[in-house]
Design a protein around this motif. Structure first.
Motif, PDB file in Angstrom:
ATOM      1  N   ILE A 220      -2.513   4.140  -3.015  1.00 46.21           N
ATOM      2  CA  ILE A 220      -3.438   3.081  -3.426  1.00 46.21           C
ATOM      3  C   ILE A 220      -3.181   1.799  -2.634  1.00 46.21           C
ATOM      4  O   ILE A 220      -4.072   0.956  -2.510  1.00 46.21           O
ATOM      5  CB  ILE A 220      -3.338   2.777  -4.936  1.00 46.21           C
ATOM      6  N   PHE A 221      -1.968   1.645  -2.074  1.00 44.42           N
ATOM      7  CA  PHE A 221      -1.647   0.455  -1.290  1.00 44.42           C
ATOM      8  C   PHE A 221      -1.815   0.745   0.192  1.00 44.42           C
ATOM      9  O   PHE A 221      -1.316   1.747   0.694  1.00 44.42           O
ATOM     10  CB  PHE A 221      -0.212  -0.007  -1.554  1.00 44.42           C
ATOM     11  N   ASP A 222      -2.493  -0.142   0.891  1.00 40.36           N
ATOM     12  CA  ASP A 222      -2.637  -0.015   2.330  1.00 40.36           C
ATOM     13  C   ASP A 222      -1.296  -0.289   3.009  1.00 40.36           C
ATOM     14  O   ASP A 222      -0.671  -1.324   2.760  1.00 40.36           O
ATOM     15  CB  ASP A 222      -3.692  -0.997   2.845  1.00 40.36           C
ATOM     16  N   ALA A 223      -0.865   0.622   3.856  1.00 38.69           N
ATOM     17  CA  ALA A 223       0.462   0.504   4.464  1.00 38.69           C
ATOM     18  C   ALA A 223       0.587  -0.732   5.349  1.00 38.69           C
ATOM     19  O   ALA A 223       1.668  -1.316   5.466  1.00 38.69           O
ATOM     20  CB  ALA A 223       0.781   1.756   5.277  1.00 38.69           C
ATOM     21  N   ALA A 224      -0.500  -1.151   5.970  1.00 40.28           N
ATOM     22  CA  ALA A 224      -0.442  -2.272   6.914  1.00 40.28           C
ATOM     23  C   ALA A 224      -0.559  -3.624   6.215  1.00 40.28           C
ATOM     24  O   ALA A 224       0.111  -4.586   6.589  1.00 40.28           O
ATOM     25  CB  ALA A 224      -1.534  -2.129   7.966  1.00 40.28           C
ATOM     26  N   THR A 225      -1.405  -3.698   5.184  1.00 39.34           N
ATOM     27  CA  THR A 225      -1.700  -4.997   4.565  1.00 39.34           C
ATOM     28  C   THR A 225      -1.076  -5.192   3.190  1.00 39.34           C
ATOM     29  O   THR A 225      -0.933  -6.318   2.721  1.00 39.34           O
ATOM     30  CB  THR A 225      -3.213  -5.190   4.417  1.00 39.34           C
ATOM     31  N   GLY A 226      -0.711  -4.090   2.528  1.00 39.95           N
ATOM     32  CA  GLY A 226      -0.200  -4.189   1.168  1.00 39.95           C
ATOM     33  C   GLY A 226      -1.288  -4.344   0.125  1.00 39.95           C
ATOM     34  O   GLY A 226      -1.011  -4.416  -1.073  1.00 39.95           O
ATOM     35  N   GLN A 227      -2.530  -4.403   0.563  1.00 37.88           N
ATOM     36  CA  GLN A 227      -3.653  -4.560  -0.367  1.00 37.88           C
ATOM     37  C   GLN A 227      -4.023  -3.212  -0.995  1.00 37.88           C
ATOM     38  O   GLN A 227      -3.635  -2.151  -0.514  1.00 37.88           O
ATOM     39  CB  GLN A 227      -4.868  -5.125   0.363  1.00 37.88           C
ATOM     40  N   PHE A 228      -4.760  -3.272  -2.085  1.00 36.08           N
ATOM     41  CA  PHE A 228      -5.374  -2.070  -2.641  1.00 36.08           C
ATOM     42  C   PHE A 228      -6.877  -2.322  -2.717  1.00 36.08           C
ATOM     43  O   PHE A 228      -7.341  -3.467  -2.747  1.00 36.08           O
ATOM     44  CB  PHE A 228      -4.795  -1.724  -4.019  1.00 36.08           C
ATOM     45  N   ASN A 229      -7.635  -1.258  -2.735  1.00 39.14           N
ATOM     46  CA  ASN A 229      -9.097  -1.368  -2.712  1.00 39.14           C
ATOM     47  C   ASN A 229      -9.598  -1.712  -4.117  1.00 39.14           C
ATOM     48  O   ASN A 229      -9.695  -0.841  -4.973  1.00 39.14           O
ATOM     49  CB  ASN A 229      -9.717  -0.066  -2.214  1.00 39.14           C
ATOM     50  N   VAL A 230      -9.917  -2.980  -4.328  1.00 41.77           N
ATOM     51  CA  VAL A 230     -10.265  -3.471  -5.662  1.00 41.77           C
ATOM     52  C   VAL A 230     -11.578  -2.874  -6.165  1.00 41.77           C
ATOM     53  O   VAL A 230     -11.791  -2.780  -7.377  1.00 41.77           O
ATOM     54  CB  VAL A 230     -10.348  -5.007  -5.663  1.00 41.77           C
ATOM     55  N   THR A 231     -12.441  -2.485  -5.255  1.00 41.29           N
ATOM     56  CA  THR A 231     -13.736  -1.918  -5.663  1.00 41.29           C
ATOM     57  C   THR A 231     -13.866  -0.454  -5.270  1.00 41.29           C
ATOM     58  O   THR A 231     -14.958   0.108  -5.314  1.00 41.29           O
ATOM     59  CB  THR A 231     -14.892  -2.721  -5.038  1.00 41.29           C
ATOM     60  N   GLY A 232     -12.753   0.169  -4.870  1.00 38.59           N
ATOM     61  CA  GLY A 232     -12.781   1.565  -4.451  1.00 38.59           C
ATOM     62  C   GLY A 232     -12.832   2.529  -5.612  1.00 38.59           C
ATOM     63  O   GLY A 232     -12.776   2.133  -6.787  1.00 38.59           O
ATOM     64  N   PRO A 233     -12.902   3.815  -5.316  1.00 45.63           N
ATOM     65  CA  PRO A 233     -13.030   4.831  -6.381  1.00 45.63           C
ATOM     66  C   PRO A 233     -11.837   4.866  -7.330  1.00 45.63           C
ATOM     67  O   PRO A 233     -12.004   5.107  -8.525  1.00 45.63           O
ATOM     68  CB  PRO A 233     -13.168   6.149  -5.603  1.00 45.63           C
TER      69      PRO A 233
END
Length: 431
Positions: A220-233
């Motif tokens: 769920i966490f992007d390896a490069a940015t540390g973000q997660f997709n807040v509006t993703g599935p």
């Protein structure tokens, strides 16, 4: 000739003696530390919680070994520790020792506020203690070869606490470990004044929404940015879990401003059958139980989505560092090392029910007794296949938890669409 030789030898002996004397203060300094060590922590110097009791014993023992050192505990609100420390460091008034949550490590070290512990820790500590700590926690504190802190109390920070007596009413020993099965069980556990599930929705140091999402695993966490997709599935599925828990009565739309302390106090009174809670408070939950027997308290991993393993999110957890501007780094380092002795680890376990930081301590006979059964439950979670940590670098850390808690409150207390709520959260985060 003899006189010249004598004089030369005398000078050499005198020089050697001078070098020896010159080295004495340094050696004595290592043993005879002095001065003040200011410690910023969320624990109170006079508090009565199990962790505060242990901390006082550690300080008492440290002062006995180093009578010239004055350890001053300057308790701070835990929600403000890291931000206040960064500001204090910039203003040259930082304490010597700082307790931080792992999710703030990158923010604090980017400001240059932390000393490199590899330059300060004793050779003995590096050789014996450091390899004895849990690697998954230790490695996260190293940024580009700089060791910023030492992890304290290894545990799955935000776990699910549950009452075995309540689950037994449904013929269950523990909560189901998939959301598909957990949701209906949580609804059935709502009975009279008791709610099936309690979540902190206004505690800006945690996010129940992210804990639910962790059921999809570390991806769920992007390896490069540390973000997660807040509006993703995955986020939408987590939001739907919340809505289903509200629909079947497990979550109450009226509990929209609950802090962790609120959940703890209400759980003690019998208000909930299951709650999200901070693992190091397990013994405290047991001791204050009033609406049920403390012996019925147990801990569980978070349910998973699909075929993923049950989720164990290691964080936010506490770490301890030393200020880059410490006025007394030698004494500060000695004090930090005192928190991680085998004796201290055993005390954290016996008095506070915490997994010992030093893994070798688990060989102590105490851990073969029934009194240590809860600790074994936590160590099992630490080695579970679904264990994961927050990314080392998390962006917008001071915003993520409050923004996602606002979204959680809206999911519980309104009928607004999931897409609108998550879209607004994403916009607020600027992702």
């Amino acid at each position: 000739m003899t006189s010249m030789l004598f004089d030369r030898r005398s000078l050499l002996r005198a020089g050697a003696a001078g070098l020896a004397l010159a080295s004495l203060p340094k050696q004595a300094g290592a043993q005879g530390l002095s001065g003040t060590v200011r410690v910023w922590t969320f624990l109170g110097a006079d508090g009565q919680s199990p962790r505060e009791v242990v901390l006082r014993e550690i300080i008492k023992r440290f002062k006995a070994a180093h009578p010239g050192v004055d350890v001053r505990i300057e308790a701070q609100p835990f929600q403000e520790l890291e931000v206040k420390f960064v500001a204090a460091s910039a203003q040259n008034r930082a304490p010597d020792v700082i307790w931080m949550r792992d999710t703030f490590l990158d923010l604090v070290q980017q400001r240059g506020a932390l000393a490199n512990l590899d330059d300060l820790l004793s050779a003995e500590f590096k050789a014996k203690a450091l390899p004895d700590l849990y690697p998954v926690f230790v490695e996260k504190s190293v940024f580009s070869t700089k060791r910023t802190s030492l992890p304290l109390w290894p545990s799955p920070a935000q776990a699910i606490f549950y009452r075995k007596d309540a689950l037994a009413e449904l013929g269950l020993d523990a909560p189901p470990l998939t959301w598909e099965k957990f949701i209906p069980v949580a609804g059935k556990l709502t009975k009279g004044d008791r709610l099936g599930f309690g979540l902190p929705t206004n505690d800006n140091s945690v996010s129940a929404f992210i804990n639910i999402m962790s059921g999809f695993g570390p991806s769920i966490f992007d390896a490069a940015t540390g973000q997660f997709n807040v509006t993703g599935p995955e986020a939408k599925e987590a939001a739907n879990v919340v809505r289903q828990l509200v629909a079947n009565g497990a979550l109450s739309p009226t509990l929209l401003n609950a802090m962790g302390d609120d959940i703890q106090d209400q759980f003690a009174s019998g208000r909930f059958a299951m709650v999200q809670a901070f693992a190091p408070r397990f013994q405290q939950y047991k001791q204050i139980a009033a609406g049920y027997s403390g012996k019925d308290l147990a801990v569980s991993a978070w349910p998973a989505f699909g075929t993923n393993p049950p989720a164990v999110l290691l964080g936010p957890y506490w770490t301890v560092g030393i200020s880059a501007k410490s006025a007394n780094p030698a004494a500060a380092t000695a004090f930090v090392e005192s928190l991680f002795t085998e004796e201290a680890s055993l005390e954290w376990a016996k008095t506070a029910g915490l997994v010992p930081d030093r893994r070798s301590v688990l060989r102590n006979p105490y851990f073969a007794t029934p009194a240590a059964s809860d600790i074994h439950a936590f160590t099992a979670l630490l080695s579970a296949p679904g264990v994961m940590t927050f990314p080392q670098r998390m962006p917008n850390i001071t915003k993520i938890f409050p923004v996602m808690n606002t979204a959680l409150q809206e999911l519980i207390g309104t009928k607004e669409s999931v897409d609108a709520i998550l879209g607004r959260a994403k916009s607020t985060l600027g992702w």
